[in-house]
Write an enzyme that holds these catalytic residues in place. Structure first.
Site, PDB file in Angstrom:
ATOM      1  N   TRP A 150       0.807  -1.234   0.000  1.00  0.00           N
ATOM      2  CA  TRP A 150       0.000   0.000   0.000  1.00  0.00           C
ATOM      3  C   TRP A 150       0.835   1.276   0.000  1.00  0.00           C
ATOM      4  CZ3 TRP A 150       1.778   2.079   4.421  1.00  0.00           C
ATOM      5  CH2 TRP A 150       2.078   1.234   5.493  1.00  0.00           C
ATOM      6  N   LYS A 174      -2.511  -7.890  -8.048  1.00  0.00           N
ATOM      7  CA  LYS A 174      -3.242  -8.000  -6.780  1.00  0.00           C
ATOM      8  C   LYS A 174      -2.760  -6.836  -5.919  1.00  0.00           C
ATOM      9  CE  LYS A 174      -3.596  -9.055  -2.932  1.00  0.00           C
ATOM     10  NZ  LYS A 174      -3.977  -8.080  -1.897  1.00  0.00           N
ATOM     11  N   PRO A 175      -3.536  -5.717  -5.929  1.00  0.00           N
ATOM     12  CA  PRO A 175      -3.099  -4.574  -5.119  1.00  0.00           C
ATOM     13  C   PRO A 175      -3.337  -4.860  -3.633  1.00  0.00           C
ATOM     14  CG  PRO A 175      -5.218  -4.098  -6.146  1.00  0.00           C
ATOM     15  CD  PRO A 175      -4.812  -5.461  -6.622  1.00  0.00           C
ATOM     16  N   THR A 231       5.862 -12.337   4.069  1.00  0.00           N
ATOM     17  CA  THR A 231       5.038 -12.734   2.923  1.00  0.00           C
ATOM     18  C   THR A 231       5.928 -13.126   1.748  1.00  0.00           C
ATOM     19  OG1 THR A 231       3.296 -11.256   3.696  1.00  0.00           O
ATOM     20  CG2 THR A 231       3.137 -11.995   1.430  1.00  0.00           C
ATOM     21  N   LEU A 243       8.542 -24.337  -9.116  1.00  0.00           N
ATOM     22  CA  LEU A 243       9.770 -24.086  -9.911  1.00  0.00           C
ATOM     23  C   LEU A 243       9.585 -22.918 -10.877  1.00  0.00           C
ATOM     24  CD1 LEU A 243      11.078 -27.691 -10.503  1.00  0.00           C
ATOM     25  CD2 LEU A 243      12.105 -25.899  -9.120  1.00  0.00           C
ATOM     26  N   GLU A 249      10.841  -7.903  -3.533  1.00  0.00           N
ATOM     27  CA  GLU A 249      11.297  -6.601  -3.030  1.00  0.00           C
ATOM     28  C   GLU A 249      10.781  -6.485  -1.607  1.00  0.00           C
ATOM     29  OE1 GLU A 249      13.527  -4.251  -3.529  1.00  0.00           O
ATOM     30  OE2 GLU A 249      12.934  -4.667  -5.609  1.00  0.00           O
ATOM     31  N   GLY A 251      11.584  -6.143   2.986  1.00  0.00           N
ATOM     32  CA  GLY A 251      11.736  -5.118   4.017  1.00  0.00           C
ATOM     33  C   GLY A 251      13.152  -4.583   4.148  1.00  0.00           C
ATOM     34  N   CYS A 283      10.203   1.074   2.421  1.00  0.00           N
ATOM     35  CA  CYS A 283      11.122  -0.036   2.718  1.00  0.00           C
ATOM     36  C   CYS A 283      12.538   0.493   2.885  1.00  0.00           C
ATOM     37  CB  CYS A 283      11.054  -1.077   1.613  1.00  0.00           C
ATOM     38  SG  CYS A 283      11.321  -0.407  -0.029  1.00  0.00           S
ATOM     39  N   GLU A 384      11.783  -4.075  11.290  1.00  0.00           N
ATOM     40  CA  GLU A 384      11.262  -2.977  10.475  1.00  0.00           C
ATOM     41  C   GLU A 384      10.016  -2.395  11.138  1.00  0.00           C
ATOM     42  OE1 GLU A 384       9.716  -3.941   6.515  1.00  0.00           O
ATOM     43  OE2 GLU A 384      10.749  -2.156   5.803  1.00  0.00           O
ATOM     44  N   LYS A 454      20.514 -10.059   1.284  1.00  0.00           N
ATOM     45  CA  LYS A 454      20.017 -10.817   2.434  1.00  0.00           C
ATOM     46  C   LYS A 454      18.468 -10.900   2.425  1.00  0.00           C
ATOM     47  CE  LYS A 454      22.738  -8.500   5.450  1.00  0.00           C
ATOM     48  NZ  LYS A 454      23.441  -8.195   6.690  1.00  0.00           N
ATOM     49  N   GLY A 457      15.471  -9.138  -0.106  1.00  0.00           N
ATOM     50  CA  GLY A 457      14.881  -9.489  -1.387  1.00  0.00           C
ATOM     51  C   GLY A 457      15.741 -10.337  -2.279  1.00  0.00           C
TER      52      GLY A 457
HETATM   53  P1  ADP Z   1       2.343  -5.143   4.331  1.00  0.00           P
HETATM   54  O1  ADP Z   1       2.781  -5.423   5.728  1.00  0.00           O
HETATM   55  O2  ADP Z   1       3.027  -4.049   3.635  1.00  0.00           O
HETATM   56  O3  ADP Z   1       0.859  -5.161   4.139  1.00  0.00           O
HETATM   57  P2  ADP Z   1       2.342  -7.699   3.077  1.00  0.00           P
HETATM   58  O4  ADP Z   1       3.540  -8.449   2.650  1.00  0.00           O
HETATM   59  O5  ADP Z   1       1.439  -8.328   4.062  1.00  0.00           O
HETATM   60  O6  ADP Z   1       2.936  -6.353   3.566  1.00  0.00           O
HETATM   61  O7  ADP Z   1       1.454  -7.268   1.844  1.00  0.00           O
HETATM   62  C1  ADP Z   1       1.940  -6.935   0.573  1.00  0.00           C
HETATM   63  C2  ADP Z   1       1.017  -7.526  -0.471  1.00  0.00           C
HETATM   64  O8  ADP Z   1       1.047  -8.939  -0.344  1.00  0.00           O
HETATM   65  C3  ADP Z   1      -0.440  -7.125  -0.312  1.00  0.00           C
HETATM   66  O9  ADP Z   1      -1.023  -6.992  -1.602  1.00  0.00           O
HETATM   67  C4  ADP Z   1      -1.024  -8.304   0.417  1.00  0.00           C
HETATM   68  O10 ADP Z   1      -2.414  -8.457   0.222  1.00  0.00           O
HETATM   69  C5  ADP Z   1      -0.260  -9.441  -0.231  1.00  0.00           C
HETATM   70  N1  ADP Z   1      -0.236 -10.681   0.560  1.00  0.00           N
HETATM   71  C6  ADP Z   1      -0.241 -10.817   1.907  1.00  0.00           C
HETATM   72  N2  ADP Z   1      -0.212 -12.129   2.253  1.00  0.00           N
HETATM   73  C7  ADP Z   1      -0.171 -12.838   1.101  1.00  0.00           C
HETATM   74  C8  ADP Z   1      -0.120 -14.243   0.769  1.00  0.00           C
HETATM   75  N3  ADP Z   1      -0.114 -15.187   1.713  1.00  0.00           N
HETATM   76  N4  ADP Z   1      -0.072 -14.590  -0.534  1.00  0.00           N
HETATM   77  C9  ADP Z   1      -0.063 -13.653  -1.500  1.00  0.00           C
HETATM   78  N5  ADP Z   1      -0.131 -12.324  -1.269  1.00  0.00           N
HETATM   79  C10 ADP Z   1      -0.178 -11.918   0.016  1.00  0.00           C
END
Ligand code: ADP
Length: 489
Positions: A150, A174-175, A231, A243, A249, A251, A283, A384, A454, A457
C-alpha cells in the site's frame, strides 16, 4: 461515494468476493466501496490471461508495436497526473507532493520499458563449430503475478506491469487491501491505450486468499512481489514448489552513516528526509542513524530543529510534509515499537505519540520520533517499524561501525555522509546492501537496478536488463550445411 467494479479478463464487473473499502487515512471517510475478487474471478482472469499472451494479437506484435501501447499509457498518465495524484493521496494518505512524484515515476517507468522493449536484443554466440549457427532469443514467461503493497501504489504496480508487458507477458495485479484505487485506474488507462483484452486483470482482495490463490495457480509462471519479508518468504516457498522465478522486493532496516568529515547541514536534512518522508512508510527508510561521536551532539541538535519544522497534517494541503499512517492498526504497531524501545532502555528525544492537535484527531497521524541510548541489538534496531521512528547510535571507529551496520537480517539500502568521496566509496563497497546513497538519500533512477541483499529481497527491479527478469532464453542451433549426426565414438 462511488461503487467500483474490478477488472477481470477484460471486463469491468462487480467482484464476486466480500465488500472492501478504500478509506482516506486522514479522517477515515470512505473513498469507494467495491467487492473483492472471488476465487472464480481469479480462475477466469488467469485462464483469459493465458490465452491472451499466446494469441497472435499479442504474441505477433513486434517490439515497437508493444512499446507503443506502453508509451500511450505513459501519455495518458501524464495527462491525468494531478487527478491520479489526488486519488492516491485519498487512498493512502501520502502528501500530494509525494504522490505527484509517484505518478510521474509511473509514467517514466512505462516509457523506459517501452524503450527497453524496442532495443532488447537476443544473442548470437560466437561459432564453436563450422557450419553451425547458434542464436539465443528472449521469450515471455506467460502469466505473471504482480502483488503490491500500500505504500507506493501506481509506482510499484507500474514497475511490475511495464516490464512484464514489454516482455510480452500477461499480468494479474493483486493490489494491497488498503489501496485498490490506483491499480484499477491503471487498468482503465491500459484499456484506453489499446492493450488487447485479457492481458491485464486487477484483482483486489485479501492477500492470504486472493494473493495466495493467484500465486499458487499453475498457469502463473512468475511472482513479482513487493511487501514484507514474511510474505515474500511464503511466496518464495510457493514459487519453489512450482519451480518458477520470483522478484521479491522486501523489508529493510537501512542505516544512515555520518562520518566525522560530513557536511553536517547536508547530512541532517538528508537524514530527516530519509526517515520522515512518507511518514517512514518506505522499505528504504533510513531508520538507524550511526553518527561519529565527534558530530553526535551537533547533529542531534540540528535533526531536532529540522524535525520541529515539519508540518503534519491533511496530505491534500500544500506545504504538508507528513500525512497520516495508513490506518489506526498500523499506528498502534508503530507506537508499540516506541514503548518497546523505552522498555529496552531507550530515551525519547522527541515524538513517540500521535500529535495532540484536535484537527488531526480523526487521522492515524504519528509524530516524527527520535530515540537514543539503545544498542544495535535492540529490537527497534533490528525489526522494520515502517513508521517515522529514528534511532541514533554513536560510533568511534569504522571497523565497529561496519560490524554494526551489517549486523542486520536486512540489506536493502544505506546512506553515507562524508566529504571524502573516495573514502565513502570504499566504505560503500563493504556494506551488505543493495543500494548506497552518498551525500543524498531516497533518490531514484529508473535506469539503476534496485533490490535487496540478504532478507531484503531477491532479484532486481529497474534498469534496462530488468525486462529480462520477465523473460526466458530460448537457444536455437541451425545447421548451415546439414549432414547426418555422427556418434561421438
Ligand atoms: P504489508 O505489511 O506491507 O501489508 P504484506 O507483505 O502483508 O505487507 O502485503 C503486501 C502484499 O502482499 C499485499 O497486496 C497483500 O495483500 C499481499 N499478501 C499478503 N499475504 C499474502 C499471501 N499469503 N499470498 C499472497 N499475497 C499476500
Amino acid at each position: 461515494m462511488s461503487e467500483l467494479n474490478i477488472f477481470v479478463a477484460g471486463e469491468w464487473r462487480v467482484g464476486g468476493g466480500e465488500e472492501m473499502l478504500s478509506t482516506f487515512p486522514a479522517d477515515g471517510s470512505i473513498n469507494a466501496r467495491l467487492h473483492a475478487a472471488s476465487l472464480d474471478d481469479v480462475e477466469q482472469a488467469i485462464s483469459a490471461a493465458d490465452q491472451a499472451w499466446r494469441a497472435a494479437s499479442w504474441r505477433g506484435l513486434l517490439p515497437h508495436q508493444r512499446a507503443l501501447i506502453l508509451a500511450r499509457a505513459a501519455d495518458l498518465i501524464s495527462q491525468q497526473q494531478e487527478e491520479l495524484a489526488q486519488l492516491q493521496t485519498q487512498d493512502n494518505g501520502k502528501p500530494l507532493a509525494e504522490t505527484r512524484g509517484l505518478v510521474a515515476s509511473a509514467a517514466a517507468t512505462a516509457r523506459y520499458f517501452a524503450a527497453a522493449c524496442e532495443v532488447l536484443e537476443g544473442e548470437w554466440p560466437s561459432n564453436r563449430q563450422p557450419a553451425l549457427l547458434t542464436l539465443s532469443q528472449y521469450q515471455p514467461l506467460g502469466v505473471v503475478a504482480a502483488i503490491t503493497p500500500w505504500n507506493s501504489p501506481i509506482a510499484s504496480e507500474m514497475q511490475k506491469i511495464a516490464p512484464a508487458l514489454a516482455a510480452g507477458n500477461a499480468v494479474i495485479v493483486k493490489p494491497a487491501e488498503a489501496t485498490p484505487l490506483l491499480a484499477l485506474r491503471l487498468a482503465q488507462i491500459f484499456e484506453q491505450a489499446g492493450l488487447p483484452r485479457g492481458l491485464l486483470s486487477v484483482l483486489p482482495g485479501r492477500g492470504s486468499v486472493i494473493g495466495e490463490a493467484i500465486a499458487r495457480h499453475p498457469l502463473v509462471r512468475k511472482l513479482s512481489f513487493t511487501g514484507s519479508t514474511n510474505t515474500g518468504r511464503r511466496l518464495a516457498h510457493i514459487a519453489a514448489d512450482k519451480l518458477i522465478p520470483t522478484s521479491l522486493e522486501l523489508g529493510g532496516k537501512s542505516a544512515s552513516i555520518v562520518l566525522a568529515d560530513a557536511d553536517l547541514e547536508l547530512a541532517a536534512r538528508g537524514i530527516v528526509y530519509g526517515i520522515f518522508s512518507s511518514a517512514g512508510q518506505a522499505c528504504i527508510a533510513g531508520s538507524r542513524l550511526f553518527v561519529h561521536r565527534s558530530l553526535y551532539q551537533p547533529l542531534r541538535q540540528r535533526i531536532s530543529e529540522l524535525s520541529r519544522q515539519l508540518r503534519l497534517g491533511d496530505p491534500r494541503q500544500p506545504g504538508i510534509h507528513i500525512g497520516p499512517l495508513i490506518n489506526h492498526a498500523h499506528r498502534e504497531r508503530v507506537q508499540s515499537y516506541v514503548q518497546l524501545a523505552l522498555a529496552e532502555g531507550g530515551h525519547l528525544l522527541f515524538g513517540g505519540e500521535p500529535p495532540a492537535a484536535p484537527a488531526l484527531s480523526q487521522g492515524s497521524y504519528f509524530q516524527p520520533t527520535l530515540l537514543e541510548g539503545l544498542s544495535n541489538q535492540a529490537r527497534v534496531c533490528q525489526e522494520e517499524i515502517f513508521g517515522p521512528v529514528l534511532v541514533m547510535l554513536p560510533f568511534d571507529d569504522e571497523a565497529e561501525l561496519l560490524t554494526q551496520v551489517n549486523d542486520s537480517l536486512y540489506g536493502l539500502a544505506a546512506g553515507i555522509w562524508s566529504q571524502n568521496l573516495g573514502h565513502a566509496m570504499q566504505l560503500a563497497e563493504q556494506l551488505d546492501v543493495g543500494t548506497v546513497w552518498i551525500n543524498t538519500y531516497k533518490v531514484f533512477s529508473i535506469a539503476t537496478p534496485f533490490g535487496g541483499f540478504k532478507q531484503s529481497g531477491l532479484g532486481r527491479e529497474k534498469g534496462r536488463d530488468s525486462i529480462k527478469a520477465y523473460m526466458q532464453q530460448k537457444s536455437l542451433y541451425l545447421a548451415l550445411n546439414p549432414h547426418p549426426n555422427l556418434w561421438s565414438d
